[in-house]
Every structure is written in C-alpha cells, then in structure tokens.
Write a protein that holds these residues in place. Structure first.
Motif, PDB file in Angstrom:
ATOM      1  N   GLU A   1     -56.495 -22.510  10.717  1.00  0.00           N
ATOM      2  CA  GLU A   1     -55.629 -21.340  10.585  1.00  0.00           C
ATOM      3  C   GLU A   1     -56.358 -20.189   9.891  1.00  0.00           C
ATOM      4  N   LYS A   2     -56.188 -18.992  10.432  1.00  0.00           N
ATOM      5  CA  LYS A   2     -56.827 -17.811   9.863  1.00  0.00           C
ATOM      6  C   LYS A   2     -55.986 -17.306   8.693  1.00  0.00           C
ATOM      7  N   LYS A   3     -56.571 -17.390   7.522  1.00  0.00           N
ATOM      8  CA  LYS A   3     -55.975 -16.880   6.287  1.00  0.00           C
ATOM      9  C   LYS A   3     -57.148 -16.445   5.432  1.00  0.00           C
ATOM     10  N   THR A   4     -57.317 -15.165   5.279  1.00  0.00           N
ATOM     11  CA  THR A   4     -58.507 -14.653   4.616  1.00  0.00           C
ATOM     12  C   THR A   4     -58.221 -14.207   3.187  1.00  0.00           C
ATOM     13  N   PRO A   5     -58.821 -14.898   2.201  1.00  0.00           N
ATOM     14  CA  PRO A   5     -58.700 -14.428   0.820  1.00  0.00           C
ATOM     15  C   PRO A   5     -59.442 -13.109   0.659  1.00  0.00           C
TER      16      PRO A   5
ATOM     17  N   ASN B   1     -66.737 -13.730   4.997  1.00  0.00           N
ATOM     18  CA  ASN B   1     -67.999 -14.362   5.385  1.00  0.00           C
ATOM     19  C   ASN B   1     -68.567 -15.287   4.324  1.00  0.00           C
ATOM     20  N   VAL B   2     -67.687 -15.888   3.532  1.00  0.00           N
ATOM     21  CA  VAL B   2     -68.129 -16.776   2.465  1.00  0.00           C
ATOM     22  C   VAL B   2     -67.214 -17.997   2.374  1.00  0.00           C
ATOM     23  N   VAL B   3     -67.594 -18.919   1.508  1.00  0.00           N
ATOM     24  CA  VAL B   3     -66.742 -20.066   1.179  1.00  0.00           C
ATOM     25  C   VAL B   3     -66.014 -19.710  -0.114  1.00  0.00           C
ATOM     26  N   VAL B   4     -64.690 -19.786  -0.096  1.00  0.00           N
ATOM     27  CA  VAL B   4     -63.876 -19.507  -1.283  1.00  0.00           C
ATOM     28  C   VAL B   4     -63.101 -20.773  -1.621  1.00  0.00           C
ATOM     29  N   MET B   5     -63.181 -21.172  -2.894  1.00  0.00           N
ATOM     30  CA  MET B   5     -62.520 -22.388  -3.345  1.00  0.00           C
ATOM     31  C   MET B   5     -61.605 -22.039  -4.524  1.00  0.00           C
ATOM     32  N   TYR B   6     -60.328 -22.382  -4.386  1.00  0.00           N
ATOM     33  CA  TYR B   6     -59.375 -22.202  -5.477  1.00  0.00           C
ATOM     34  C   TYR B   6     -59.252 -23.537  -6.202  1.00  0.00           C
ATOM     35  N   THR B   7     -59.499 -23.519  -7.520  1.00  0.00           N
ATOM     36  CA  THR B   7     -59.514 -24.739  -8.321  1.00  0.00           C
ATOM     37  C   THR B   7     -58.803 -24.512  -9.645  1.00  0.00           C
ATOM     38  N   THR B   8     -58.817 -25.540 -10.470  1.00  0.00           N
ATOM     39  CA  THR B   8     -58.399 -25.425 -11.859  1.00  0.00           C
ATOM     40  C   THR B   8     -59.373 -26.218 -12.718  1.00  0.00           C
ATOM     41  N   THR B   9     -59.618 -25.717 -13.908  1.00  0.00           N
ATOM     42  CA  THR B   9     -60.472 -26.441 -14.847  1.00  0.00           C
ATOM     43  C   THR B   9     -59.646 -27.082 -15.958  1.00  0.00           C
ATOM     44  N   LEU B  10     -58.316 -26.899 -15.904  1.00  0.00           N
ATOM     45  CA  LEU B  10     -57.452 -27.542 -16.890  1.00  0.00           C
ATOM     46  C   LEU B  10     -57.294 -29.017 -16.547  1.00  0.00           C
ATOM     47  N   ARG B  11     -57.290 -29.843 -17.576  1.00  0.00           N
ATOM     48  CA  ARG B  11     -57.186 -31.285 -17.366  1.00  0.00           C
ATOM     49  C   ARG B  11     -55.758 -31.783 -17.535  1.00  0.00           C
ATOM     50  N   GLY B  12     -54.787 -30.900 -17.469  1.00  0.00           N
ATOM     51  CA  GLY B  12     -53.384 -31.277 -17.677  1.00  0.00           C
ATOM     52  C   GLY B  12     -52.896 -32.317 -16.685  1.00  0.00           C
ATOM     53  N   ILE B  13     -53.261 -32.166 -15.444  1.00  0.00           N
ATOM     54  CA  ILE B  13     -52.908 -33.154 -14.421  1.00  0.00           C
ATOM     55  C   ILE B  13     -54.222 -33.774 -13.962  1.00  0.00           C
TER      56      ILE B  13
ATOM     57  N   VAL C   1     -59.682 -24.807   0.007  1.00  0.00           N
ATOM     58  CA  VAL C   1     -60.942 -24.201   0.444  1.00  0.00           C
ATOM     59  C   VAL C   1     -60.727 -23.372   1.698  1.00  0.00           C
ATOM     60  N   PHE C   2     -61.351 -22.195   1.700  1.00  0.00           N
ATOM     61  CA  PHE C   2     -61.379 -21.299   2.855  1.00  0.00           C
ATOM     62  C   PHE C   2     -62.844 -21.079   3.238  1.00  0.00           C
ATOM     63  N   VAL C   3     -63.129 -21.114   4.528  1.00  0.00           N
ATOM     64  CA  VAL C   3     -64.475 -20.835   5.021  1.00  0.00           C
ATOM     65  C   VAL C   3     -64.376 -19.707   6.036  1.00  0.00           C
ATOM     66  N   LYS C   4     -65.056 -18.607   5.761  1.00  0.00           N
ATOM     67  CA  LYS C   4     -65.046 -17.428   6.632  1.00  0.00           C
ATOM     68  C   LYS C   4     -63.629 -17.024   7.044  1.00  0.00           C
ATOM     69  N   GLY C   5     -62.732 -17.011   6.062  1.00  0.00           N
ATOM     70  CA  GLY C   5     -61.370 -16.569   6.323  1.00  0.00           C
ATOM     71  C   GLY C   5     -60.508 -17.570   7.055  1.00  0.00           C
TER      72      GLY C   5
ATOM     73  N   GLY D   1     -71.552 -28.636   9.695  1.00  0.00           N
ATOM     74  CA  GLY D   1     -71.363 -27.711  10.802  1.00  0.00           C
ATOM     75  C   GLY D   1     -70.453 -26.547  10.448  1.00  0.00           C
ATOM     76  N   LEU D   2     -69.435 -26.813   9.619  1.00  0.00           N
ATOM     77  CA  LEU D   2     -68.549 -25.724   9.187  1.00  0.00           C
ATOM     78  C   LEU D   2     -69.286 -24.741   8.283  1.00  0.00           C
ATOM     79  N   PHE D   3     -70.295 -25.257   7.569  1.00  0.00           N
ATOM     80  CA  PHE D   3     -71.063 -24.407   6.675  1.00  0.00           C
ATOM     81  C   PHE D   3     -72.275 -23.793   7.361  1.00  0.00           C
ATOM     82  N   GLY D   4     -72.458 -24.059   8.649  1.00  0.00           N
ATOM     83  CA  GLY D   4     -73.586 -23.490   9.385  1.00  0.00           C
ATOM     84  C   GLY D   4     -73.517 -21.977   9.383  1.00  0.00           C
ATOM     85  N   GLY D   5     -74.660 -21.340   9.351  1.00  0.00           N
ATOM     86  CA  GLY D   5     -74.688 -19.884   9.328  1.00  0.00           C
ATOM     87  C   GLY D   5     -74.686 -19.305   7.928  1.00  0.00           C
ATOM     88  N   PHE D   6     -74.443 -20.153   6.916  1.00  0.00           N
ATOM     89  CA  PHE D   6     -74.504 -19.690   5.536  1.00  0.00           C
ATOM     90  C   PHE D   6     -75.904 -19.935   5.006  1.00  0.00           C
ATOM     91  N   LEU D   7     -76.343 -19.047   4.158  1.00  0.00           N
ATOM     92  CA  LEU D   7     -77.607 -19.291   3.467  1.00  0.00           C
ATOM     93  C   LEU D   7     -77.371 -20.393   2.452  1.00  0.00           C
TER      94      LEU D   7
END
Length: 136
Positions: free
Chosen positions: A22-26, A31-43, A95-99, A119-125
């Motif tokens: 699905e196309k959803k662009t952050p 043209n990048v890999v975007v990862m939404y995470t948390t560094t809190l250890r609550g859960i 995770v989003f890859v190229k939108g 293969g999904l990461f192909g084309g990235f440096l």
C-alpha cells in the motif's frame, strides 16, 4: 551466436516488488526507508520487536530514517495520520520503503525468511553511519 537475455535491473525488480504494498508516504519518505519505533521499555514485547526490526534492517546495511514516537509526539501523530487511525493504538514498529507501507516486525521477518527483503531494499545505497572526530 545467440545473445543472452537482457538482465533485469535490480532497481526495476524493486519497483515491481514495492507495488504490491500500500502506498503511504511519510514526510520525506519518497526514496528512503523510514522506521517508526520506540525506545521506551514500558511494554517489553514492543521494545524487543523494535530492536529486532532495527537489527534486521541493519543487517542489510541500508540507511534508515528512524522516528522514535516515544521521544517526539509529532512522529506519533504523523504515524496516526498515515495509518488513518485517530484514537486506536498503532502497533510498533512500522516500516515504510520508498513510500510504501511494508508492515511491522512479523511482516519483515516473513519477507526475510522468503529471501525477498534484500530485493525490497534494492536500489538503495548501502550506507553505514560513521563517526569522525576532528581535532583542531
């Protein structure tokens, strides 16, 4: 003499593979890999899933923009807007890859086990962050 068939470019294969998602662009994620995470250890499970996903992506040496929703509420709201969920909880990591919305840790582990994540990461440096100290 018979010529070999033309080779498919990795870039073209990547684009085809990404079209399945699905196309959803952050913001800034065209043209990048975007990862939404948390560094809190609550859960604990969420924290461990974020670390597992981070390690999985890092194993491919792909430069990633990581957005920690626990440290910046703007990232949390940004992700909610992308996912179209106003009040319900959003499961991290995402995770989003190229939108394109690829998914969370379960989806990426499955794609990796199928041998398709590279293969999904192909084309990235392939980039690793380096820290350089300069003494003046």
């Amino acid at each position: 003499m018979v010529s070999p068939p033309p080779e498919k470019s990795k870039h073209g294969e990547t684009e085809c593979a990404l079209e399945l998602f699905e196309k959803k662009t952050p913001p800034g994620g065209e043209n990048v890999v975007v990862m939404y995470t948390t560094t809190l250890r609550g859960i604990r499970k969420t924290y461990e899933d974020c670390n597992r996903l981070r390690s999985l992506i890092e194993s491919h040496d792909v430069y990633t923009i990581e957005r920690d929703v626990s440290m910046d509420s703007g990232f949390r709201e940004e992700l909610r807007a992308l996912m179209g969920e106003e009040r319900s909880e959003i499961r991290l990591p995402v995770v989003f890859v190229k939108g394109r919305l690829i998914g969370g840790v379960e989806e990426l582990v499955k794609i990796e086990e199928e041998g398709k994540l590279g293969g999904l990461f192909g084309g990235f440096l392939n980039l690793k962050l380096c820290v350089v100290s300069v003494v003046v």
